[in-house]
Motif scaffolding. Structure first.
Motif, PDB file in Angstrom:
ATOM      1  N   PHE A 182       4.441  -2.955  -1.633  1.00 23.95           N
ATOM      2  CA  PHE A 182       3.915  -4.273  -1.288  1.00 23.95           C
ATOM      3  C   PHE A 182       4.066  -5.264  -2.440  1.00 23.95           C
ATOM      4  O   PHE A 182       4.028  -6.465  -2.213  1.00 23.95           O
TER       5      PHE A 182
ATOM      6  N   PHE B  93       7.311  -5.729  14.441  1.00 24.66           N
ATOM      7  CA  PHE B  93       5.947  -5.477  14.885  1.00 24.66           C
ATOM      8  C   PHE B  93       5.921  -5.845  16.362  1.00 24.66           C
ATOM      9  O   PHE B  93       5.687  -6.991  16.738  1.00 24.66           O
TER      10      PHE B  93
ATOM     11  N   ASP C 141       4.186  -5.463  18.998  1.00 24.01           N
ATOM     12  CA  ASP C 141       3.080  -6.001  19.789  1.00 24.01           C
ATOM     13  C   ASP C 141       2.673  -7.393  19.307  1.00 24.01           C
ATOM     14  O   ASP C 141       1.592  -7.867  19.642  1.00 24.01           O
ATOM     15  N   GLN C 142       3.531  -8.008  18.503  1.00 23.90           N
ATOM     16  CA  GLN C 142       3.219  -9.359  18.043  1.00 23.90           C
ATOM     17  C   GLN C 142       4.380 -10.301  18.390  1.00 23.90           C
ATOM     18  O   GLN C 142       5.495  -9.868  18.659  1.00 23.90           O
ATOM     19  N   THR C 143       4.063 -11.591  18.341  1.00 21.36           N
ATOM     20  CA  THR C 143       5.062 -12.572  18.765  1.00 21.36           C
ATOM     21  C   THR C 143       6.164 -12.711  17.712  1.00 21.36           C
ATOM     22  O   THR C 143       6.028 -12.242  16.583  1.00 21.36           O
TER      23      THR C 143
ATOM     24  N   ARG D 152      -0.364  -9.749  24.333  1.00 16.86           N
ATOM     25  CA  ARG D 152      -1.345  -8.693  24.465  1.00 16.86           C
ATOM     26  C   ARG D 152      -2.632  -9.133  25.070  1.00 16.86           C
ATOM     27  O   ARG D 152      -3.599  -9.455  24.409  1.00 16.86           O
TER      28      ARG D 152
ATOM     29  N   LEU E  45       4.528 -12.715   9.098  1.00 20.83           N
ATOM     30  CA  LEU E  45       4.210 -11.489   8.352  1.00 20.83           C
ATOM     31  C   LEU E  45       5.288 -11.179   7.313  1.00 20.83           C
ATOM     32  O   LEU E  45       5.039 -10.458   6.351  1.00 20.83           O
TER      33      LEU E  45
ATOM     34  N   ARG F 289      12.683 -12.277   9.455  1.00 24.26           N
ATOM     35  CA  ARG F 289      11.501 -11.759   8.763  1.00 24.26           C
ATOM     36  C   ARG F 289      11.833 -11.435   7.307  1.00 24.26           C
ATOM     37  O   ARG F 289      11.040 -11.695   6.399  1.00 24.26           O
ATOM     38  N   MET F 290      13.039 -10.909   7.092  1.00 22.34           N
ATOM     39  CA  MET F 290      13.489 -10.607   5.728  1.00 22.34           C
ATOM     40  C   MET F 290      13.621 -11.883   4.901  1.00 22.34           C
ATOM     41  O   MET F 290      13.281 -11.918   3.716  1.00 22.34           O
TER      42      MET F 290
ATOM     43  N   ALA G 276       7.833  -6.276  -2.379  1.00 24.38           N
ATOM     44  CA  ALA G 276       8.066  -7.153  -1.229  1.00 24.38           C
ATOM     45  C   ALA G 276       7.702  -8.603  -1.514  1.00 24.38           C
ATOM     46  O   ALA G 276       8.092  -9.488  -0.766  1.00 24.38           O
ATOM     47  N   ARG G 277       6.916  -8.841  -2.560  1.00 25.96           N
ATOM     48  CA  ARG G 277       6.445 -10.205  -2.795  1.00 25.96           C
ATOM     49  C   ARG G 277       7.450 -11.001  -3.605  1.00 25.96           C
ATOM     50  O   ARG G 277       7.231 -11.341  -4.762  1.00 25.96           O
TER      51      ARG G 277
ATOM     52  N   MET H 161      -3.032  -5.529  12.685  1.00 26.35           N
ATOM     53  CA  MET H 161      -2.181  -5.031  13.777  1.00 26.35           C
ATOM     54  C   MET H 161      -0.864  -4.483  13.236  1.00 26.35           C
ATOM     55  O   MET H 161      -0.373  -3.452  13.693  1.00 26.35           O
TER      56      MET H 161
ATOM     57  N   ARG I  41       2.132 -17.668   1.799  1.00 23.44           N
ATOM     58  CA  ARG I  41       1.407 -18.396   2.846  1.00 23.44           C
ATOM     59  C   ARG I  41       0.575 -19.551   2.284  1.00 23.44           C
ATOM     60  O   ARG I  41       0.280 -20.499   3.003  1.00 23.44           O
TER      61      ARG I  41
ATOM     62  N   ALA J 108       0.445  -0.722  13.597  1.00 23.93           N
ATOM     63  CA  ALA J 108       1.672  -0.401  14.330  1.00 23.93           C
ATOM     64  C   ALA J 108       2.675   0.338  13.458  1.00 23.93           C
ATOM     65  O   ALA J 108       3.347   1.260  13.916  1.00 23.93           O
TER      66      ALA J 108
ATOM     67  N   LEU K   2       4.211 -13.228   3.710  1.00 21.93           N
ATOM     68  CA  LEU K   2       2.777 -13.323   3.439  1.00 21.93           C
ATOM     69  C   LEU K   2       2.441 -13.872   2.056  1.00 21.93           C
ATOM     70  O   LEU K   2       1.508 -14.636   1.900  1.00 21.93           O
TER      71      LEU K   2
ATOM     72  N   LEU L 276      13.779  -6.301   3.221  1.00 28.27           N
ATOM     73  CA  LEU L 276      14.584  -5.354   3.988  1.00 28.27           C
ATOM     74  C   LEU L 276      14.627  -5.747   5.463  1.00 28.27           C
ATOM     75  O   LEU L 276      13.607  -6.080   6.057  1.00 28.27           O
TER      76      LEU L 276
ATOM     77  N   SER M 224       3.788  -2.320   4.536  1.00 28.03           N
ATOM     78  CA  SER M 224       3.830  -2.353   3.075  1.00 28.03           C
ATOM     79  C   SER M 224       5.157  -2.925   2.590  1.00 28.03           C
ATOM     80  O   SER M 224       5.210  -3.586   1.557  1.00 28.03           O
ATOM     81  N   ALA M 225       6.218  -2.731   3.364  1.00 28.56           N
ATOM     82  CA  ALA M 225       7.512  -3.310   2.974  1.00 28.56           C
ATOM     83  C   ALA M 225       7.519  -4.826   3.134  1.00 28.56           C
ATOM     84  O   ALA M 225       8.453  -5.487   2.704  1.00 28.56           O
ATOM     85  N   PHE M 226       6.497  -5.381   3.762  1.00 28.66           N
ATOM     86  CA  PHE M 226       6.407  -6.834   3.854  1.00 28.66           C
ATOM     87  C   PHE M 226       5.196  -7.380   3.121  1.00 28.66           C
ATOM     88  O   PHE M 226       4.658  -8.428   3.467  1.00 28.66           O
ATOM     89  N   GLY M 227       4.790  -6.670   2.090  1.00 36.36           N
ATOM     90  CA  GLY M 227       3.820  -7.239   1.160  1.00 36.36           C
ATOM     91  C   GLY M 227       2.366  -6.969   1.500  1.00 36.36           C
ATOM     92  O   GLY M 227       1.478  -7.515   0.858  1.00 36.36           O
ATOM     93  N   ILE M 228       2.107  -6.129   2.496  1.00 30.59           N
ATOM     94  CA  ILE M 228       0.720  -5.841   2.856  1.00 30.59           C
ATOM     95  C   ILE M 228       0.231  -4.642   2.052  1.00 30.59           C
ATOM     96  O   ILE M 228       0.882  -3.600   2.023  1.00 30.59           O
ATOM     97  N   ASN M 229      -0.908  -4.819   1.394  1.00 27.66           N
ATOM     98  CA  ASN M 229      -1.512  -3.693   0.693  1.00 27.66           C
ATOM     99  C   ASN M 229      -2.325  -2.898   1.711  1.00 27.66           C
ATOM    100  O   ASN M 229      -3.459  -3.231   2.037  1.00 27.66           O
TER     101      ASN M 229
ATOM    102  N   LYS N   9      -3.775 -10.100  12.331  1.00 26.03           N
ATOM    103  CA  LYS N   9      -2.352  -9.803  12.520  1.00 26.03           C
ATOM    104  C   LYS N   9      -1.864  -8.808  11.464  1.00 26.03           C
ATOM    105  O   LYS N   9      -1.032  -7.936  11.749  1.00 26.03           O
TER     106      LYS N   9
ATOM    107  N   ASP O 245       4.833 -14.613  14.759  1.00 23.83           N
ATOM    108  CA  ASP O 245       3.949 -13.806  13.923  1.00 23.83           C
ATOM    109  C   ASP O 245       4.744 -12.796  13.099  1.00 23.83           C
ATOM    110  O   ASP O 245       4.407 -12.528  11.938  1.00 23.83           O
TER     111      ASP O 245
END
Ligand SMILES: Nc1ncnc2c1ncn2[C@@H]1O[C@H](COP(=O)(O)OP(=O)(O)OP(=O)(O)O)[C@@H](O)[C@H]1O
Ligand SMILES: [Mg+2]
Lengths: 242, 299
Positions: free
Chosen positions: A78, A95, A97-99, B299, A106, A155-156, A81-82, B168, A112, B172, A109, A87, B178-183, B165, A102
């Motif tokens: 993480f 993801f 189940d998300q639009t 959803r 994501l 997204r990448m 990724a910042r 979520m 933001r 999922a 992040l 990737l 984590s590869a997109f910066g989420i801890n 989000k 979104d």
């Protein structure tokens, strides 16, 4: 020259694997700033493992991985990724189940709070893939394969990374969709992005890349220009990609 | 006559809150925290202790909830995270969370002894009559209101906030998150704290009727688990609340129509029957009541 501009990506002596075995050994690989580099190889060669190591998704890795001069080997994913690496993974892995929007949010992040930059990045993704703008509020699982790949690439882009890692973006796409993806990658290169593109399709890699590495059995075995690869043609496929 | 319905809904909301608490941690980490009932017990004991010492009920409840949140985060750091780091797909957490539950329970029994101590009521002085059919105490009404508010709040946060989000995404595909910066560790700690708070709230609602007892967690943890399984909480946490309400009604119904001890075994029968008909729960996407979900884009 007393100072050297760091490479976007500079890997040396990288070994990594799962469980007790290393599946890639002593990898050395460089991507200059603004350069697009291809990594070719047959199934199981270890291409995905190289990308996952860069992203920090494989704990078991040794050697040196520098992204824009920062050593990331000891960093958790993480943090990498910042803004360092991003990737577009094998199989896209949205993801679901998300639009669409979104998913893109994501992707960026850590930016933001920098609203202006975040908005500009979002706008640039929609400019690169205008079709996505109409699908902003749609669940990403409802998109076609090609559209999903566009979201994965978008997204990448959203984290504005130093190095972009793409894992077989052409796989399982229609010829038209492959063409859209290839043109987008060429456009990214024109905008100055640094790319490491894993591919099994030599034609795709030749169109996008400035330089190509070939990998088999966990090692890099060859390095060539796209021109040489085009010249070698079928013999290259026979020799390495089987 | 309709009394069993009314009191069933009230107690069902308590089971449902515990079920939702279980489901929230499951949602993010894919494990069931078998110490969830004990987290509820921590709130109940700490609140009862402080009020017994003369503090106001509000202070007692706040401290009790805070204590649960802390123990909840500890349950993650001690009993869950190390196990998942070792093997994300193994079942070691089953043993470790049960072990954590036993430690918390025995520590509480050591401190407070095995007997019950009184628990303060928040709203018992009032009661509400539904014609001649049913009466609910203020505390029961409060349980229903709090449970519904908690369920709505959770869904609003999950769907309409960035943190939701992020949760979520972590639920999922933790690796991609984590590869997109989420801890993902922080996300999990927040989820465990939130679910401990929810279980603690359930304890505050039911405490006046059960009194404070170190072994409270066993029964309510089990009922919470049943609520989650009936509803389909392994898929969407809010359905655990619906499951809890059904469970409460059927347990009270069994008491009213079979005999006064029927609520000890009847819920298990209901659970077994429902899981035969709908293995992932009544309100899961494949369940018979899936259509009762509010229809909404995304959803
Ligand atoms: N999670 C894993 N656990 C154990 N071994 C793995 C794992 N992932 C990959 N491997 C092994 O590592 C080797 C390299 O796999 P990798 O996915 O990096 O190859 P690849 O070049 O990306 O192949 P492909 O073109 O099929 O995607 C393979 O032999 C594979 O079986
Ligand atoms: Mg691969």
């Amino acid at each position: 020259m007393s100072t050297t501009v760091p490479h976007a990506l500079d890997i040396s002596g990288l070994s990594a694997g799962y469980g007790r075995f290393d599946v890639i050994r002593d990898i050395a690989l460089k991507v200059g700033t603004g350069e697009a580099v291809g990594l070719l190889g047959p199934n199981g060669a270890g291409k995905t493992t190289v990308l996952r190591s860069i992203m920090g998704l494989i704990r078991q890795r040794r050697g040196s991985i520098q992204v824009a001069g920062t050593d990331v080997v000891a960093m958790p994913p993480f943090r990498i990724a910042r803004g360092l690496a991003a990737l577009a993974p094998e199989g896209r892995r949205l993801f679901v189940d998300q639009t669409v929007e979104d998913n893109l949010i994501l992707g960026g992040l850590h930016l933001r709070h920098d609203t202006a930059r975040h908005e500009a990045l979002l706008a640039s993704v929609y400019e690169l893939f205008p079709v996505l703008k109409g699908y902003r509020k749609r669940l990403s699982s409802y998109l076609s394969g090609g559209e999903q790949q566009m979201v994965a690439i978008g997204r990448m882009l959203m984290s504005d990374p130093e190095i972009m890692l793409l894992d077989e973006p052409s796989v399982a796409l229609s010829p038209v969709a492959v063409d859209i993806v290839v043109k987008a990658l060429i456009e990214l290169r024109r905008r100055g992005a640094s790319l490491l593109l894993v591919e099994q399709r030599i034609d795709v890699a030749i169109r996008v890349c400035d330089r190509l590495y070939v990998m088999t059995h966990g090692e890099i075995v060859d390095e060539m220009t796209p021109e040489a690869a085009r010249g070698a043609g079928m013999s290259l496929i026979d020799k390495y990609l089987g | 006559m309709l009394q069993f319905l009314a009191s069933g809904i009230a107690i069902g909301c308590v089971y449902g809150m515990i079920g939702m608490a279980l489901a929230i941690t499951f949602y993010v980490t894919r494990i069931i925290n078998f110490a969830q009932g004990q987290l509820m017990m921590v709130t109940v004991m700490v609140t009862a202790e402080l009020v017994g010492q003369g503090y106001s009920p509000w202070v007692g409840v706040a401290a009790g909830l805070a204590a649960s949140a802390v123990v909840g985060v500890l349950s993650y750091l001690i009993a869950v995270r190390p196990i998942l780091a070792f093997n994300r797909f193994g079942f070691g957490w089953l043993v470790s969370t049960l072990g954590f539950a036993a430690i918390v329970e025995n520590a509480a029994a050591y401190f407070w002894g095995p007997t019950s101590i009184p628990f303060p009521t928040i709203l018992n002085s009032t009661s509400v009559h539904f014609g001649d059919a049913a009466v609910l105490t203020g505390q029961q009404i409060l349980a229903i209101v709090v449970a519904l508010l908690a369920g709505v709040a959770f869904e609003l946060v999950r769907r309409h906030t960035l943190f939701g989000k992020i949760g979520m995404a972590t639920a999922a595909d933790p690796e991609m998150a984590s590869a997109f910066g989420i801890n993902t560790k922080t996300v999990a700690m927040v989820a465990f704290a939130a679910s401990a708070l929810l279980a603690g709230l359930a304890g505050v609602m039911i405490g006046p009727s059960t009194f404070a007892n170190p072994y409270l967690g066993d029964t309510f943890g089990t009922y919470g688990f049943i609520a989650m399984m009936i509803g389909g909480g392994t898929e969407r946490p809010i359905t655990a609340l619906y499951g809890g309400i059904l469970l409460g009604i059927s347990a009270e119904g069994a008491n009213a129509f079979v005999n006064s001890r029927a609520s000890d075994w009847f819920p298990f029968l209901v659970l077994a029957l429902i899981l035969v008909v709908s293995p992932r729960g009544l309100f899961s996407s494949t369940g018979p009541l899936a259509r009762l979900r509010p229809v909404r884009a995304g959803r």
